[in-house]
Structure formats: C-alpha cells, structure tokens
Motif scaffolding. Structure first.
Motif, PDB file in Angstrom:
ATOM      1  N   UNK A 141      -0.460   1.803 -16.370  1.00 23.76           N
ATOM      2  CA  UNK A 141       0.874   2.077 -17.316  1.00 23.76           C
ATOM      3  C   UNK A 141       1.531   0.795 -17.970  1.00 23.76           C
ATOM      4  N   UNK A 142       1.439  -0.253 -17.177  1.00 25.79           N
ATOM      5  CA  UNK A 142       2.098  -1.646 -17.689  1.00 25.79           C
ATOM      6  C   UNK A 142       1.118  -2.433 -18.232  1.00 25.79           C
ATOM      7  N   UNK A 143      -0.285  -2.434 -17.891  1.00 27.20           N
ATOM      8  CA  UNK A 143      -1.176  -3.383 -18.385  1.00 27.20           C
ATOM      9  C   UNK A 143      -2.072  -2.715 -19.414  1.00 27.20           C
ATOM     10  N   UNK A 144      -2.164  -1.314 -19.601  1.00 22.69           N
ATOM     11  CA  UNK A 144      -3.120  -0.814 -20.332  1.00 22.69           C
ATOM     12  C   UNK A 144      -4.373  -0.731 -20.112  1.00 22.69           C
ATOM     13  N   UNK A 145      -4.680  -0.972 -18.735  1.00 26.51           N
ATOM     14  CA  UNK A 145      -6.095  -0.758 -18.081  1.00 26.51           C
ATOM     15  C   UNK A 145      -6.319   0.765 -18.266  1.00 26.51           C
ATOM     16  N   UNK A 146      -7.776   1.185 -18.374  1.00 27.95           N
ATOM     17  CA  UNK A 146      -8.520   2.708 -18.496  1.00 27.95           C
ATOM     18  C   UNK A 146      -8.879   2.654 -16.907  1.00 27.95           C
ATOM     19  N   UNK A 147      -9.244   1.859 -16.098  1.00 29.84           N
ATOM     20  CA  UNK A 147      -9.486   2.080 -14.661  1.00 29.84           C
ATOM     21  C   UNK A 147      -8.717   0.842 -14.081  1.00 29.84           C
ATOM     22  N   UNK A 148      -8.465   1.286 -12.722  1.00 29.37           N
ATOM     23  CA  UNK A 148      -7.769   0.211 -11.806  1.00 29.37           C
ATOM     24  C   UNK A 148      -8.549   0.273 -10.421  1.00 29.37           C
ATOM     25  N   UNK A 149      -8.541  -1.013 -10.035  1.00 28.80           N
ATOM     26  CA  UNK A 149      -9.241  -1.004  -8.545  1.00 28.80           C
ATOM     27  C   UNK A 149      -8.440  -1.892  -7.819  1.00 28.80           C
ATOM     28  N   UNK A 150      -8.580  -1.718  -6.206  1.00 29.69           N
ATOM     29  CA  UNK A 150      -7.645  -2.650  -5.332  1.00 29.69           C
ATOM     30  C   UNK A 150      -8.509  -3.513  -4.836  1.00 29.69           C
ATOM     31  N   UNK A 151      -7.818  -4.279  -4.068  1.00 31.51           N
ATOM     32  CA  UNK A 151      -8.249  -5.141  -3.042  1.00 31.51           C
ATOM     33  C   UNK A 151      -9.050  -4.404  -1.731  1.00 31.51           C
ATOM     34  N   UNK A 152     -10.337  -4.772  -1.660  1.00 30.58           N
ATOM     35  CA  UNK A 152     -10.796  -3.963  -0.478  1.00 30.58           C
ATOM     36  C   UNK A 152     -11.201  -4.888   0.789  1.00 30.58           C
ATOM     37  N   UNK A 153     -11.138  -4.444   1.774  1.00 28.62           N
ATOM     38  CA  UNK A 153     -11.350  -5.267   3.145  1.00 28.62           C
ATOM     39  C   UNK A 153     -12.426  -4.317   3.787  1.00 28.62           C
ATOM     40  N   UNK A 154     -13.029  -4.997   4.623  1.00 27.99           N
ATOM     41  CA  UNK A 154     -14.077  -4.214   5.437  1.00 27.99           C
ATOM     42  C   UNK A 154     -13.324  -3.521   6.569  1.00 27.99           C
ATOM     43  N   UNK A 155     -14.193  -2.729   7.397  1.00 25.80           N
ATOM     44  CA  UNK A 155     -13.636  -2.045   8.502  1.00 25.80           C
ATOM     45  C   UNK A 155     -12.757  -3.202   9.565  1.00 25.80           C
ATOM     46  N   UNK A 156     -13.303  -4.342   9.710  1.00 27.18           N
ATOM     47  CA  UNK A 156     -12.835  -5.182  10.612  1.00 27.18           C
ATOM     48  C   UNK A 156     -11.703  -6.090  10.043  1.00 27.18           C
ATOM     49  N   UNK A 157     -11.077  -5.656   8.784  1.00 26.25           N
ATOM     50  CA  UNK A 157     -10.315  -6.304   7.834  1.00 26.25           C
ATOM     51  C   UNK A 157     -10.810  -7.773   7.371  1.00 26.25           C
ATOM     52  N   UNK A 158     -12.163  -7.943   7.251  1.00 32.17           N
ATOM     53  CA  UNK A 158     -12.664  -9.138   6.707  1.00 32.17           C
ATOM     54  C   UNK A 158     -12.850  -8.940   5.009  1.00 32.17           C
ATOM     55  N   UNK A 159     -12.881 -10.110   4.409  1.00 34.37           N
ATOM     56  CA  UNK A 159     -12.873 -10.014   2.806  1.00 34.37           C
ATOM     57  C   UNK A 159     -14.029  -9.241   2.351  1.00 34.37           C
ATOM     58  N   UNK A 160     -14.021  -8.271   1.326  1.00 38.34           N
ATOM     59  CA  UNK A 160     -15.267  -7.631   0.922  1.00 38.34           C
ATOM     60  C   UNK A 160     -15.296  -8.109  -0.427  1.00 38.34           C
ATOM     61  N   UNK A 161     -16.554  -8.611  -0.827  1.00 36.47           N
ATOM     62  CA  UNK A 161     -16.460  -9.071  -2.402  1.00 36.47           C
ATOM     63  C   UNK A 161     -16.758  -7.822  -3.151  1.00 36.47           C
TER      64      UNK A 161
END
Length: 309
Positions: free
Chosen positions: A111-131
């Motif tokens: 709504x504010x940035x005009x994106x067509x698709x939005x995705x979040x920050x994802x972490x792994x099951x143990x909380x580690x960074x997921x690229x």
C-alpha cells in the motif's frame, strides 16, 4: 484498494503435513493481527491425516482436496480459485510460522511502497539467519554458484543467492525470493494469472516473480515482517536436488535463446559435476539428470521425485 476493507486470502498447500498444522494455525491470528482474513487449504492427496488435522485445528478453513499430488503451483491455484473475495493473497508453506504482525507489515509494502509482492525476513527453525532473497538467474551468477554460492552470493554480479546478512537490514526491491511465504496484491494476481503448473516443485516462485516484474509489479522485502521456516533441505535429498537443478535449466531456457541456455547449462553442470566428484550424492544425481537429454526435455512431476526427508 482505497476505501475498501482489506481482506487477506491465506492459502496453504499441504502434502503429508499433519504434524505441521497445529502450530501453523496458531501463528495465523497474531501474524495477521488487525486484518480480515480467511483460510483455504489445498491438499495434494495426503495420506497421513492432514485433512483431518486441518478440520480439527482450523474448522473455519475451506479445504480443497485435489485428489492427486498436483504440485505446489497447482495447489496454490486451486486454493485461490476456491477462496472468498480478497484484496491480497498470502501464500504459505505449512512449515511457516508467522511472527507477530508479519502480514500487516507486508501489506504496508503493497500500500505504501506500491509493491506487487511482499516478502518478510525469514529465519530457520533454530532462529539462525536464512538467506531467502535471490537475484535473477544469469550465466555469471551460475558460474559464481559453481565457485561457491555462499562466498559469491555477497557480490551482485556473481551471486544468485543474497548471502550477506547486511543486505537484509533495509527494505529493498528484489528479483525473487523463496516461495514459502509471499503476500501478492490482487491487481498483481489478476494481471499475472495463476502460478505456472508446469513446474511441479521448485522454480515456480522464480517464474512467478519474474513474470510479475514483466507486468510491472515489483517484489519488495522488509525486515520489519518476520517468519520462521522449518524448512527441509533439498540439497540433502538427491531426487529433490535433481528436480531443482533441472527446473533451473527449464526456467532459464524459457527466457533466453538456445546459445545462452547452453552456456548456462554448462555452468550449472560445472557446479554439480565438481561436487559430484567430491562424493556429494545429490550432485551426482543432478549431474546424471543434466546429462540426460530425456530428463531435460520432460516435465518433471511426482513420479520422478521422492518425498522430502
């Protein structure tokens, strides 16, 4: 959608996912806090009681039983076709757990940035960074992947996977991202149509994101929305890794000429053959598939893969 209430169609594709349903459903209300939403589950002929689990833990959900292992894209399309009216579609894997207020933050990008698709920050099951973010496939990036995906992913020219954690600190436009969670605006869905069902599994999210971009709809990432992915690793499952590798070639071939595709294939083969020589069983399976003219021509489906471990 100005002046109209926001309603999110939450669509989940399941396949032998019974053990995942309770926690997934528990994460929906906090993850969609303040929004109207409804849940549609497309089940790909599960044999472990998945449908019963959905009806137990989410009696409000609409369940679509496809009657076959139709694949991820087909499941998404079936769920959206059966869903009630919506202003955006939230595509979820059953092994995603939404963080609090995840979807309202994603909606801000639409709504504010005009994106067509939005995705979040994802972490792994143990909380580690997921690229989870990716760049468009190119020959140079396939070559960089052959040299080392984690190391070369830090460089835009040579890395398809965005592997530098610093790149995940700010809101940014991306070429594509892993397909376990995406919020797709209705105008984008209407313009692009459904996901490509010729990709049974893997590359379907890449194809959809690039097709959306072709239609003028950007994908954006925000670090302010968070989700946890209990992901299985296709790299440790030889049949799934071979399927992923073949679909990389199939997708590239659709968007480039024969000469460019041949060079891209050679770079992907270099990666897999070098790892196969070191004894990697997944790369051995992928190398064999890449050298099979029949496998490159066929449309891989459920009969050519094994379930994820």
């Amino acid at each position: 959608m100005t002046g109209e209430p926001e309603t999110i169609a939450v669509v989940v594709v399941t396949y032998n996912s019974a053990s995942l349903i309770e926690d997934l459903v528990a994460s929906l209300a906090p993850g969609l806090r303040g929004l109207n939403w409804h849940l549609t589950v497309a089940d790909n002929d599960s044999r472990d009681g998945t449908v019963e689990a959905v009806r137990r833990f989410a009696p409000f959900a609409h369940v679509v039983e496809t009657g076959r292992n139709a694949g991820y894209a087909a499941g998404i399309n079936a769920a959206v076709a059966a869903a009630k009216p919506f202003s955006a579609v939230l595509v979820l894997n059953p092994d995603i757990r939404l963080g609090g207020d995840c979807v309202p933050e994603l909606l801000k990008l639409l709504r504010e940035r005009g994106a067509g698709i939005a995705v979040p920050k994802i972490v792994r099951a143990n909380g580690d960074f997921s690229p989870s973010l990716r760049r468009e496939p190119t020959i140079l990036r396939a070559f960089g992947d052959a040299l080392g995906a984690t190391r070369m992913g830090r460089y835009r020219l040579f890395g398809e996977s965005v592997t530098n954690p610093a790149s995940y600190a700010d809101e940014v436009t991306v070429d594509w991202a892993e397909g376990s969670i995406m919020l797709i605006d209705k105008p984008c869905w209407d313009a692009c149509g459904g996901w490509d069902e010729t990709f049974f599994l893997y590359a379907e999210e890449t194809e959809y994101a690039l097709r959306a971009r072709d239609h003028g709809f950007a994908m954006m990432y925000t670090p302010h929305a968070n989700a946890r992915h209990l992901e299985g690793d296709a790299a440790t499952n030889p049949p799934l890794w071979a399927l992923l590798t073949l679909n990389r070639i199939r997708l590239y071939r659709r968007r480039h000429n024969a000469v460019s595709t041949a060079v891209y294939w050679a770079m992907v083969l270099l990666r897999e053959a070098s790892r196969a020589a070191l004894g990697n069983p997944s790369s051995r399976r992928a190398t064999k598939a890449l050298l099979s003219a029949r496998r490159l021509r066929e449309r891989p489906g459920p009969l050519s893969i094994a379930p994820a471990a």
